[in-house]
Enzyme design. Structure first.
Site, PDB file in Angstrom:
ATOM      1  N   GLY A   1       0.836  -1.208   0.000  1.00  0.00           N
ATOM      2  CA  GLY A   1       0.000   0.000   0.000  1.00  0.00           C
ATOM      3  C   GLY A   1       0.870   1.257   0.000  1.00  0.00           C
ATOM      4  O   GLY A   1       1.929   1.274   0.612  1.00  0.00           O
TER       5      GLY A   1
ATOM      6  N   ARG B   1      -4.529  -2.525  10.470  1.00  0.00           N
ATOM      7  CA  ARG B   1      -4.978  -3.919  10.301  1.00  0.00           C
ATOM      8  C   ARG B   1      -4.770  -4.753  11.554  1.00  0.00           C
ATOM      9  O   ARG B   1      -5.641  -5.498  11.970  1.00  0.00           O
ATOM     10  CB  ARG B   1      -4.211  -4.593   9.153  1.00  0.00           C
TER      11      ARG B   1
ATOM     12  N   ASP C   1       5.326  -4.585   6.007  1.00  0.00           N
ATOM     13  CA  ASP C   1       5.806  -5.869   6.547  1.00  0.00           C
ATOM     14  C   ASP C   1       5.811  -6.985   5.501  1.00  0.00           C
ATOM     15  O   ASP C   1       6.774  -7.737   5.405  1.00  0.00           O
ATOM     16  CB  ASP C   1       5.020  -6.272   7.805  1.00  0.00           C
TER      17      ASP C   1
ATOM     18  N   ASP D   1       3.236  -0.642  11.987  1.00  0.00           N
ATOM     19  CA  ASP D   1       3.323  -1.932  12.681  1.00  0.00           C
ATOM     20  C   ASP D   1       4.572  -2.737  12.318  1.00  0.00           C
ATOM     21  O   ASP D   1       4.600  -3.954  12.506  1.00  0.00           O
ATOM     22  CB  ASP D   1       2.058  -2.761  12.410  1.00  0.00           C
TER      23      ASP D   1
ATOM     24  N   ASP E   1       0.246   2.192   9.012  1.00  0.00           N
ATOM     25  CA  ASP E   1      -0.172   1.405  10.177  1.00  0.00           C
ATOM     26  C   ASP E   1       0.875   1.414  11.303  1.00  0.00           C
ATOM     27  O   ASP E   1       0.545   1.101  12.449  1.00  0.00           O
ATOM     28  CB  ASP E   1      -0.441  -0.051   9.780  1.00  0.00           C
TER      29      ASP E   1
HETATM   30  O1  F6P Z   1      -1.280  -1.819   5.210  1.00  0.00           O
HETATM   31  C1  F6P Z   1      -1.650  -0.503   5.104  1.00  0.00           C
HETATM   32  C2  F6P Z   1      -3.086  -0.370   4.773  1.00  0.00           C
HETATM   33  O2  F6P Z   1      -3.280   0.994   4.571  1.00  0.00           O
HETATM   34  C3  F6P Z   1      -4.055  -0.951   5.807  1.00  0.00           C
HETATM   35  O3  F6P Z   1      -4.282  -0.147   6.908  1.00  0.00           O
HETATM   36  C4  F6P Z   1      -5.282  -1.196   4.981  1.00  0.00           C
HETATM   37  O4  F6P Z   1      -6.113  -2.159   5.569  1.00  0.00           O
HETATM   38  C5  F6P Z   1      -4.690  -1.656   3.720  1.00  0.00           C
HETATM   39  O5  F6P Z   1      -3.447  -1.043   3.591  1.00  0.00           O
HETATM   40  C6  F6P Z   1      -5.545  -1.396   2.491  1.00  0.00           C
HETATM   41  O6  F6P Z   1      -4.844  -1.812   1.384  1.00  0.00           O
HETATM   42  P1  F6P Z   1      -5.327  -1.754  -0.117  1.00  0.00           P
HETATM   43  O7  F6P Z   1      -4.733  -0.513  -0.721  1.00  0.00           O
HETATM   44  O8  F6P Z   1      -4.733  -2.961  -0.754  1.00  0.00           O
HETATM   45  O9  F6P Z   1      -6.812  -1.733  -0.134  1.00  0.00           O
END
Ligand code: F6P
Length: 340
Positions: free
Chosen positions: A10, A171, A102, A129, A127
């Site tokens: 992301g 998440r 991660d 994390d 996040d």
């Molecule tokens: O991992 C970062 C994050 O922003 C999460 O908080 C969220 O659930 C996820 O990415 C959403 O990802 P995508 O862009 O694949 O919908």
């Protein structure tokens, strides 16, 4: 020798600051930099282009990533090392700077361990994390965006005497929820790391409202179990990645039933990942990028740059990805002094 750079997973504010720093620092040594488009997809499909200092001018303050990103993973959607080897060879890559979360850093560590090429990681995710570092790139901006939103939602909650339930990203960790909730003066914060007693929470809201402060802000992390005890998911995306979202509706329903106050839901979603990075993230992206470039130039491998206190250090990539960096619950405890 060429050093590659990619952004995977992301996106978040600050990625371009990091790319700019990697390219500028490597180019200063007259070493070739290869930009890989669309994350691991670019390494699997040969989507590469040379990057020079001039290619990264004017991008420091821009959100997103000039390289693009994706959630494609050579070990999940391909044949691991074999699916990226042709691009590595063709581009003459000896080292790769991976700016990722991660999942992407786990893939990076695996490629490094498989001996594919030397990998240096840069931790990014709103996040926050990722282990091994005090903070990840993009987190600071996301918190600022949420706090700005809470400030606005507070005035409308107050006008209508409502409970506003704000859903934020996170998440597996409640860093955004806790930080923005405290900075925004929320009356309650719901995080994955600590079960919520809805009876007690409803009682707290009733005490507050009956004492004359008859509006409230509740911040909920998307990844926490709702009142039903289940996480709220919306299927998987094209990469098999679980989509989260909607738990705030469950929380709002529960609070409405228990308090009879009018509740409204605001899910901030991708707003948290978009737009201009804060000065903090521009600086962090720049410092991370410079250090990652120097580590790659020096032949380091299997390491990730990390903020530790005031300094940028190199840590073992496994330290970063082997464990989720969950919320420091003392932060939540500090915030709880204001919930009365
Ligand atoms: O991992 C970062 C994050 O922003 C999460 O908080 C969220 O659930 C996820 O990415 C959403 O990802 P995508 O862009 O694949 O919908």
């Amino acid at each position: 020798m060429a050093i590659g750079v990619l952004t995977a997973g992301g996106d978040c504010p600050g990625l371009n600051a990091a790319i700019r720093a990697v390219v500028t620092r490597v180019a200063a040594e007259d070493v070739e930099v290869v930009g890989i488009a669309k994350g691991w997809r670019g390494l699997m499909e040969g989507l590469t282009r040379p990057l020079a200092r001039d290619d990264v001018r004017g991008i420091l303050s821009k959100g997103g990533t000039i390289l693009g990103t994706s959630r494609l993973d050579p070990y999940v959607h391909g044949e691991g090392y074999d699916s990226v080897a042709p691009t590595i060879e063709k581009a003459g890559l000896e080292s790769l700077v991976v700016i990722g979360g991660d999942g992407s850093l786990r893939t990076a560590a695996r490629l490094n361990d498989d001996g594919a090429l030397a990998v240096v990681g840069v931790p990014k995710t709103i996040d926050n994390d990722i282990g091994g570092t005090d903070v990840s790139l993009g987190f600071h901006t996301a918190v600022q965006i949420v706090v700005d939103a809470i400030d606005r939602l507070t005035t409308t909650a107050e006008s209508h005497n409502r409970v506003m339930v704000v859903e934020v990203m996170g998440r597996t960790a409640g860093w955004i929820a806790a930080s923005s909730g405290i900075a925004g003066g929320a009356e309650a914060i719901v995080v994955p790391e600590r079960p919520t007693d809805y009876e007690a929470l409803a009682g707290r809201l009733v005490r507050r409202h009956t004492a004359g402060h008859d509006y409230s802000l509740v911040v909920v992390a998307e990844g926490c179990a709702g009142p039903s005890g289940e996480m709220s998911t919306r299927g998987t995306d094209t990469y098999g990645f679980q989509r989260l979202g909607g738990v705030a509706y469950e929380v709002a329903r529960e609070l409405e039933e228990r308090t009879r106050y009018e509740c409204r839901v605001m899910s901030l979603g991708y707003l948290q990942r978009g737009g201009t990075p804060t000065a903090f993230d521009r600086l962090l992206g720049t410092r991370f990028g410079i250090r990652a470039a120097e580590l790659a130039l020096g032949g380091s491998e299997g390491v990730m740059v990390a903020l530790r206190g005031e300094s940028i250090e190199a840590v073992d990539m496994h330290e970063a990805v082997d464990e989720v960096r969950t919320l420091d619950l003392s932060l939540l405890d500090d915030g709880s002094w204001f919930w009365m």
